[in-house]
Design an enzyme around this catalytic site. Sequence first.
Site, mmCIF file in Angstrom:
data_model
loop_
_atom_site.group_PDB
_atom_site.id
_atom_site.type_symbol
_atom_site.label_atom_id
_atom_site.label_comp_id
_atom_site.label_asym_id
_atom_site.label_seq_id
_atom_site.Cartn_x
_atom_site.Cartn_y
_atom_site.Cartn_z
ATOM 1 N N ASP A 1 0.828 -1.201 0.000
ATOM 2 C CA ASP A 1 0.000 0.000 0.000
ATOM 3 C C ASP A 1 0.864 1.254 0.000
ATOM 4 O OD1 ASP A 1 -2.343 -1.458 0.077
ATOM 5 O OD2 ASP A 1 -2.518 -1.393 2.258
ATOM 6 N N TYR B 1 6.983 -9.809 6.787
ATOM 7 C CA TYR B 1 6.970 -8.371 7.036
ATOM 8 C C TYR B 1 7.537 -8.076 8.425
ATOM 9 C CZ TYR B 1 3.874 -7.268 3.061
ATOM 10 O OH TYR B 1 3.337 -7.094 1.804
#
Length: 285
Positions: free
Chosen positions: A63, A124
């Site tokens: 994003d 992540y």
Amino acid sequence: MRDDVRPGFVRVRLDLSYDGRDFSGWAKQARGQRTVQGEIEDALRTVTRSQETYELTVAGRTDAGVHARGQVAHVDLPAAVWEEHREKLLRRLAGRLSHDVRVWRVAEAPAGFNARFSAIWRRYAYRVTDNPGGVDPLLRGHVLWHDWALDMDAMNAAAERLVGEHDFAAYCKKRDGATTIRTLQELRWERRPDGVLEATVKADAFCHNMVRSLVGALLFVGDGHRPVEWPGKVLAAGVRDSAVHVVRPHGLTLEEVGYPADDQLAARNREARNKRSLPGSAGCC
């Protein structure tokens, strides 16, 4: 999206990283915003002196504002273009790309490789500090400041209840036709020597906003606003909870993408395309 490479083309794997603060995410957008995909595709077209734009396929679309250290993409180039530019492509891309995006490696991909569907996990990291003085100015673009003291043990106890294969609908932004079933392989917090708390979040795949929603829930546990059991109860409820805060994107970095051995790539591609359902659930749609 095809696993086979068209005759006369070569599939090329790109390993890359970027600072996401000035990008509107990975994917190209119709209104012309600056994106990582757009930057790299434009650079590829320029350095190969091509009239055509060769489209990238990425392991995980990030994003706006999210960073990547270990992103992976592939592109199918005409064999003649690849042969002409392969030795100098990396250096030419470095000269063309902006300083906030780098391609570190370009190489012919093994048969059956697909940057997205061949991946077996994505890892992540989310970084946050509870230092009452705020964030180190040199880290401000990559670390979230949380203005409450955080109990790491409580956060890890809550995280344990979320690991495994579940329907993460409560922690995802729903997309029509897409499943929210994921296998969360690892979710844990460590406090670094500099005091920054770092979450490692590893799964076979992630749905939209999943990592930042999980982090938001665990921060509420860490600062004492919610009990350890709360994130697990939200998960079990299976619906979006307005109390789950999606934390800001700048603390999130895609660190690494994992792939199977070359001889298992084709099987992994097929498996990744299968829409999953949990045992006992209807798998029709």
